[in-house]
Design an enzyme around this catalytic site. Sequence first.
Site, PDB file in Angstrom:
ATOM      1  N   HIS A 122      61.431  63.647  60.145  1.00  0.00           N
ATOM      2  CA  HIS A 122      60.076  63.531  60.843  1.00  0.00           C
ATOM      3  C   HIS A 122      59.530  65.142  60.886  1.00  0.00           C
ATOM      4  CE1 HIS A 122      63.015  63.845  63.872  1.00  0.00           C
ATOM      5  NE2 HIS A 122      61.980  64.633  64.654  1.00  0.00           N
ATOM      6  N   LEU A 123      58.370  65.244  60.948  1.00  0.00           N
ATOM      7  CA  LEU A 123      57.717  66.560  61.152  1.00  0.00           C
ATOM      8  C   LEU A 123      56.944  66.669  62.233  1.00  0.00           C
ATOM      9  CD1 LEU A 123      56.859  69.100  58.818  1.00  0.00           C
ATOM     10  CD2 LEU A 123      54.711  67.758  58.635  1.00  0.00           C
TER      11      LEU A 123
END
Length: 172
Positions: A122-123
């Site tokens: 995830h960013l």
Amino acid sequence: MEHLFTPWRFDYLTRQGEEKGCTLCRVAAEPAERDASAFILHRATHHFVVLNIYPYTTGHLMVVPYAHLARLADLSAEARIEFLDLAAQAESVLTEVYRPDGINVGLNLGRCAGAGIVEHVHLHVVPRWCGDTSFMTVTGGARVMPEDLQESWRKLRGRFEEPRDGATGRGA
């Protein structure tokens, strides 16, 4: 001496290791009618955008693939394009809504790189203001959040666009 209360943080600390399965997969599986309680801001073809419920600063959000993958390299080429497109949209939305002095965009791949959820890439997109890392984090071990998550969700929801190719639904 002043006291700051962060009950949501205590919940995080005491639940470590109790929940089975992937936290991000559980959020992704929430039905669309529960987006407000799950803090999901946007659902695209391959990813969703969600507020981080343990934020570094107000407006801290994440771009998360629906696919349970640990590595960025495991995303399809189409999904990687959408991933970056959503990151760019997040930058624009956060800039418009919060007027930060800067924005951190980052991936923590692996536990030693700082990943709290190692198994699902995830960013993080984190608005930053000069001085937002004041003495409280160092001396008090706490962050001061000027806005609650429900208000952040209300401000940010509906500001993201559909994927550029016009596709809808979910894909891997």
